[in-house]
Design a protein around this motif. Structure first.
Motif, PDB file in Angstrom:
ATOM      1  N   GLU A  17      38.100  -8.314   4.557  1.00  0.00           N
ATOM      2  CA  GLU A  17      37.085  -8.120   3.333  1.00  0.00           C
ATOM      3  C   GLU A  17      36.455  -9.361   3.062  1.00  0.00           C
ATOM      4  O   GLU A  17      35.221  -9.472   2.707  1.00  0.00           O
ATOM      5  N   ALA A  18      37.330 -10.158   2.726  1.00  0.00           N
ATOM      6  CA  ALA A  18      36.820 -11.995   2.571  1.00  0.00           C
ATOM      7  C   ALA A  18      35.822 -12.513   3.447  1.00  0.00           C
ATOM      8  O   ALA A  18      34.784 -12.962   3.098  1.00  0.00           O
ATOM      9  N   ARG A  19      36.225 -12.175   4.818  1.00  0.00           N
ATOM     10  CA  ARG A  19      35.424 -12.557   5.944  1.00  0.00           C
ATOM     11  C   ARG A  19      33.967 -12.033   5.735  1.00  0.00           C
ATOM     12  O   ARG A  19      32.893 -12.309   6.137  1.00  0.00           O
ATOM     13  N   TYR A  20      34.156 -10.405   5.619  1.00  0.00           N
ATOM     14  CA  TYR A  20      32.871  -9.901   5.668  1.00  0.00           C
ATOM     15  C   TYR A  20      31.958 -10.289   4.411  1.00  0.00           C
ATOM     16  O   TYR A  20      30.614 -10.549   4.397  1.00  0.00           O
ATOM     17  N   ASN A  21      32.505 -10.491   3.281  1.00  0.00           N
ATOM     18  CA  ASN A  21      31.878 -10.821   2.196  1.00  0.00           C
ATOM     19  C   ASN A  21      31.343 -12.355   2.388  1.00  0.00           C
ATOM     20  O   ASN A  21      29.961 -12.597   1.876  1.00  0.00           O
ATOM     21  N   CYS A  22      31.977 -13.025   3.013  1.00  0.00           N
ATOM     22  CA  CYS A  22      31.440 -14.481   3.493  1.00  0.00           C
ATOM     23  C   CYS A  22      30.122 -14.515   4.485  1.00  0.00           C
ATOM     24  O   CYS A  22      29.152 -14.788   4.128  1.00  0.00           O
ATOM     25  N   CYS A  23      30.345 -13.422   5.250  1.00  0.00           N
ATOM     26  CA  CYS A  23      29.315 -12.997   6.180  1.00  0.00           C
ATOM     27  C   CYS A  23      27.827 -12.663   5.568  1.00  0.00           C
ATOM     28  O   CYS A  23      26.750 -12.917   5.771  1.00  0.00           O
ATOM     29  N   LYS A  24      28.080 -11.640   4.406  1.00  0.00           N
ATOM     30  CA  LYS A  24      27.016 -11.254   3.759  1.00  0.00           C
ATOM     31  C   LYS A  24      26.352 -12.268   2.952  1.00  0.00           C
ATOM     32  O   LYS A  24      25.252 -12.085   2.659  1.00  0.00           O
ATOM     33  N   ALA A  25      27.136 -13.252   2.368  1.00  0.00           N
ATOM     34  CA  ALA A  25      26.688 -14.241   1.571  1.00  0.00           C
ATOM     35  C   ALA A  25      25.844 -15.247   2.290  1.00  0.00           C
ATOM     36  O   ALA A  25      24.932 -15.521   2.000  1.00  0.00           O
ATOM     37  N   ILE A  26      26.465 -15.483   3.657  1.00  0.00           N
ATOM     38  CA  ILE A  26      25.424 -16.162   4.722  1.00  0.00           C
ATOM     39  C   ILE A  26      24.137 -15.485   5.043  1.00  0.00           C
ATOM     40  O   ILE A  26      23.332 -16.244   4.753  1.00  0.00           O
ATOM     41  N   HIS A  27      24.150 -14.325   5.349  1.00  0.00           N
ATOM     42  CA  HIS A  27      23.136 -13.395   5.583  1.00  0.00           C
ATOM     43  C   HIS A  27      22.247 -13.261   4.538  1.00  0.00           C
ATOM     44  O   HIS A  27      20.986 -13.594   4.751  1.00  0.00           O
ATOM     45  N   LYS A  28      22.443 -13.194   3.298  1.00  0.00           N
ATOM     46  CA  LYS A  28      21.643 -13.207   2.092  1.00  0.00           C
ATOM     47  C   LYS A  28      20.725 -14.612   1.973  1.00  0.00           C
ATOM     48  O   LYS A  28      19.442 -14.591   1.949  1.00  0.00           O
ATOM     49  N   ALA A  29      21.830 -15.717   2.020  1.00  0.00           N
ATOM     50  CA  ALA A  29      21.027 -17.064   2.042  1.00  0.00           C
ATOM     51  C   ALA A  29      20.033 -17.069   3.161  1.00  0.00           C
ATOM     52  O   ALA A  29      18.934 -17.731   2.889  1.00  0.00           O
ATOM     53  N   PHE A  30      20.527 -16.860   4.337  1.00  0.00           N
ATOM     54  CA  PHE A  30      19.985 -17.180   5.466  1.00  0.00           C
ATOM     55  C   PHE A  30      18.459 -16.377   5.362  1.00  0.00           C
ATOM     56  O   PHE A  30      17.322 -17.005   5.629  1.00  0.00           O
ATOM     57  N   PHE A  31      18.593 -15.252   5.090  1.00  0.00           N
ATOM     58  CA  PHE A  31      17.161 -14.264   5.192  1.00  0.00           C
ATOM     59  C   PHE A  31      16.447 -14.559   3.814  1.00  0.00           C
ATOM     60  O   PHE A  31      15.350 -13.820   3.777  1.00  0.00           O
ATOM     61  N   SER A  32      16.839 -15.293   2.976  1.00  0.00           N
ATOM     62  CA  SER A  32      15.984 -15.608   1.757  1.00  0.00           C
ATOM     63  C   SER A  32      15.319 -16.987   2.009  1.00  0.00           C
ATOM     64  O   SER A  32      14.456 -17.220   1.104  1.00  0.00           O
ATOM     65  N   SER A  33      15.479 -17.458   3.185  1.00  0.00           N
ATOM     66  CA  SER A  33      14.911 -18.973   3.458  1.00  0.00           C
ATOM     67  C   SER A  33      13.890 -18.416   4.664  1.00  0.00           C
ATOM     68  O   SER A  33      14.217 -18.192   5.659  1.00  0.00           O
ATOM     69  N   THR A  34      12.627 -18.652   4.109  1.00  0.00           N
ATOM     70  CA  THR A  34      11.479 -18.557   5.319  1.00  0.00           C
ATOM     71  C   THR A  34      11.353 -19.751   6.188  1.00  0.00           C
ATOM     72  O   THR A  34      11.190 -19.332   7.258  1.00  0.00           O
ATOM     73  N   GLN A  35      12.052 -20.819   5.847  1.00  0.00           N
ATOM     74  CA  GLN A  35      12.228 -21.744   6.743  1.00  0.00           C
ATOM     75  C   GLN A  35      13.071 -21.496   7.943  1.00  0.00           C
ATOM     76  O   GLN A  35      12.854 -21.670   9.031  1.00  0.00           O
ATOM     77  N   LEU A  36      14.397 -20.935   7.565  1.00  0.00           N
ATOM     78  CA  LEU A  36      15.378 -20.821   8.689  1.00  0.00           C
ATOM     79  C   LEU A  36      14.922 -19.429   9.440  1.00  0.00           C
ATOM     80  O   LEU A  36      15.178 -19.654  10.724  1.00  0.00           O
ATOM     81  N   ILE A  37      14.330 -18.572   8.953  1.00  0.00           N
ATOM     82  CA  ILE A  37      14.270 -17.291   9.518  1.00  0.00           C
ATOM     83  C   ILE A  37      13.044 -17.271  10.428  1.00  0.00           C
ATOM     84  O   ILE A  37      12.902 -16.512  11.557  1.00  0.00           O
ATOM     85  N   SER A  38      12.109 -18.520  10.251  1.00  0.00           N
ATOM     86  CA  SER A  38      11.056 -18.578  11.218  1.00  0.00           C
ATOM     87  C   SER A  38      11.297 -19.758  12.264  1.00  0.00           C
ATOM     88  O   SER A  38      10.396 -19.830  13.026  1.00  0.00           O
ATOM     89  N   ASP A  39      12.610 -20.066  12.424  1.00  0.00           N
ATOM     90  CA  ASP A  39      12.980 -21.159  13.317  1.00  0.00           C
ATOM     91  C   ASP A  39      13.536 -20.638  14.473  1.00  0.00           C
ATOM     92  O   ASP A  39      14.724 -19.932  14.483  1.00  0.00           O
ATOM     93  N   PRO A  40      12.769 -20.590  15.463  1.00  0.00           N
ATOM     94  CA  PRO A  40      13.381 -19.873  16.875  1.00  0.00           C
ATOM     95  C   PRO A  40      14.826 -20.420  17.349  1.00  0.00           C
ATOM     96  O   PRO A  40      15.315 -19.617  17.869  1.00  0.00           O
ATOM     97  N   ALA A  41      15.145 -21.765  16.702  1.00  0.00           N
ATOM     98  CA  ALA A  41      16.477 -22.234  17.379  1.00  0.00           C
ATOM     99  C   ALA A  41      17.523 -21.683  16.682  1.00  0.00           C
ATOM    100  O   ALA A  41      18.771 -21.454  17.128  1.00  0.00           O
TER     101      ALA A  41
END
Length: 524
Positions: free
Chosen positions: A465-489
């Motif tokens: 559950e801790a791993r999954y919560n960590c994954c969710k936190a990274i997912h939320k931060a990542f998809f809140s960043s227009t700069q990162l989600i638009s980076d093909p790399a």
């Protein structure tokens, strides 16, 4: 029925049956028993035939259960002299029964024409309850405390327990002054229990200046056991919902700081003082009532203690780190830890990433997770600008002085350790990743993403559950960043994060669907 006619054997058998009946004993059952053995018969047998084997145990247990019914409690006003005698009895069992009877009187007596408090006063019961509290055995003391709590819950009872006249022999200060060391601790414990009853009672306790008795006991005591007991009482006070406001008005923080700073004090006492400090300052409301200088002074005492213990892996050091973590779980506490000069949070960050002992590292990682906001909801994860800059600077500075060189290297390093450390690492990253600089560090190391998105990494439920919560936190931060989600790399990272979120915390690669334990052909 005449007293002498009672068959003792039958009475013992019936009393045991009633007392130990496995189901609920209602008023009808109580009436049926008392019709067979009237209360005067039972009390007379208890007073005159106590030497009969098994009689006292049976009757005490039976009476306690009888008085817990409304029918049984209706007889209590007529037998107050029995209660009075019971409270003075030599038998601790009978004294405890008398205390329980008082509690049952308040709980189960329904006749509004009779005032329980008035009967308590008329029969001099309260001073006897105090004597049971101070001088009875452990069980008698506990049940007398419960009875006094019931008394003080009544508006009429407040004036009995807290007399306005400070010269009254039943004033708490005077009871404390004439008690033994054990009795003093029990009286102080009573004050804490009464404080917990309601905000009304807590207000009376505070206005009577009774909380200062606990502070005085610590200041004046050279008894390690006594000081430890009083510190435990302070911990109980800190746990009470309405305790924070009242505690903040006294000198408790200064007192805790002096205990922590005292090098000659027993380490266990210093540790307990730190734990209580952490508990108190984890409450956001505390900062509304207490001066910031008092909080800073207390934090400085813990900081100094950690500086003194630098390089050691001791229980006291772990407790100090845990205390800072509790303080840092609040927004104001985290800000003060990061902006004090020097910032007390530096001890936490250094211990989290430098292997100076497993217990110390674990305590520091969990503490840093709290400071970073893992336990705070929503937008409360982030702190004021100066605190955020301090947090970022301390982590980058720690990384630059380590072989890992970068924060991403530090994060990967703790994710590659044993399961307990990994669990703490998940919590830490969950809190930190709300910061753009941390998100960039996470994305710069594909190995970190591989660990947190791999559902086969962990085998215990809390770690999954801790791993999954960590994954969710990274997912939320990542998809809140227009700069990162638009980076093909970073497209592969986005794919892994989304797949991991869909899979949930428990699904593993090796077992994505139900598999039959026995094949059809194997049955023959």
């Amino acid at each position: 029925m005449e007293y002498e006619e009672v068959n003792v054997s039958q009475l013992i058998e019936a009393a045991n049956d009633f007392a130990h009946y496995p189901g609920f004993q209602n008023d009808d059952a109580a009436k049926k028993f008392l019709d067979r053995f009237p209360l005067p018969v039972i009390i007379n047998a208890l007073q005159t035939k106590a030497e009969e084997p098994g009689l006292q145990n049976a009757l005490v247990d039976c009476l306690e259960r009888l008085f817990r019914t409304k029918y049984g409690a209706s007889f209590i006003p007529h037998f107050m002299p029995f209660v009075q005698i019971g409270l003075k009895a030599d038998s601790q069992m009978v004294r405890r029964l008398a205390c329980v009877t008082v509690s049952c009187f308040f709980e189960n007596f329904d006749d509004k024409s009779v005032s329980p408090v008035q009967l308590i006063v008329q029969n001099g019961v309260y001073p006897l309850l105090i004597d049971c509290l101070v001088n009875g055995d452990e069980r008698v003391s506990a049940t007398s405390m419960d009875a006094i709590k019931k008394l003080v819950s009544s508006p009429e009872g407040l004036g009995i327990v807290f007399p306005a006249d400070t010269n009254d022999s039943m004033h708490m200060r005077n009871i404390l002054a004439r008690s033994s060391s054990l009795g003093r601790i029990r009286v102080l414990a009573l004050i804490v229990k009464l404080f917990s009853v309601s905000t009304t009672v807590a207000s009376v306790v505070h206005s009577s200046n009774l909380l200062s008795l606990l502070e005085e006991e610590i200041s004046n005591s050279n008894d390690i056991l006594g000081t430890s007991s009083v510190l435990e009482l302070f911990y109980e006070l800190a746990e009470i919902e309405h305790g924070t406001e009242f505690l903040s008005r006294g000198t408790l923080l200064q007192l805790l700081g002096s205990v922590i700073s005292n090098s000659s004090m027993d380490p266990l006492l210093r540790s307990r003082a730190m734990t209580i400090s952490g508990r108190l300052l984890s409450n956001e409301n505390m900062y509304k009532f207490v001066e910031q200088s008092s909080v800073c002074s207390l934090i400085a005492s813990i900081d100094a203690r950690l500086g003194f213990m630098e390089g050691r892996d001791s229980d006291e050091c772990e407790t100090a780190l845990e205390a800072l973590g509790h303080i840092g779980s609040s927004i104001q506490g985290a800000k003060l830890l990061l902006t004090s000069l020097p910032p007390a949070a530096r001890h936490v960050i250094e211990a989290a990433f430098y292997r100076q002992g497993r217990g110390k590292q674990l305590a520091a990682l969990h503490a840093l997770a709290n400071i970073s906001g893992e336990t705070r909801a929503g937008n409360n994860k982030l702190l004021a600008h100066d605190a955020e800059e301090s947090l970022r600077f301390l982590i980058y500075e720690t990384a630059s002085r380590s072989p890992k060189l970068t924060p991403s290297g530090l994060f990967l390093g703790i994710l590659q350790q044993d399961p307990d450390v990994r669990l703490a690492a998940y919590r830490l990253i969950s809190g930190l990743v709300a910061r753009p600089w941390c998100l960039m560090e996470i994305c710069s190391k594909p190995e970190i993403i591989n660990v947190v998105t791999d559902s086969a990494t962990e085998i215990t439920k809390p770690a999954m559950e801790a791993r999954y919560n960590c994954c969710k936190a990274i997912h939320k931060a990542f998809f809140s960043s227009t700069q990162l989600i638009s980076d093909p790399a970073l497209a592969e990272i986005a794919t892994k994060l989304e797949e991991a979120i869909r899979n949930g915390p428990y699904l593993t690669r090796k077992n994505r669907g139900a598999q039959p334990a026995v094949m059809t052909a194997d049955r023959f």
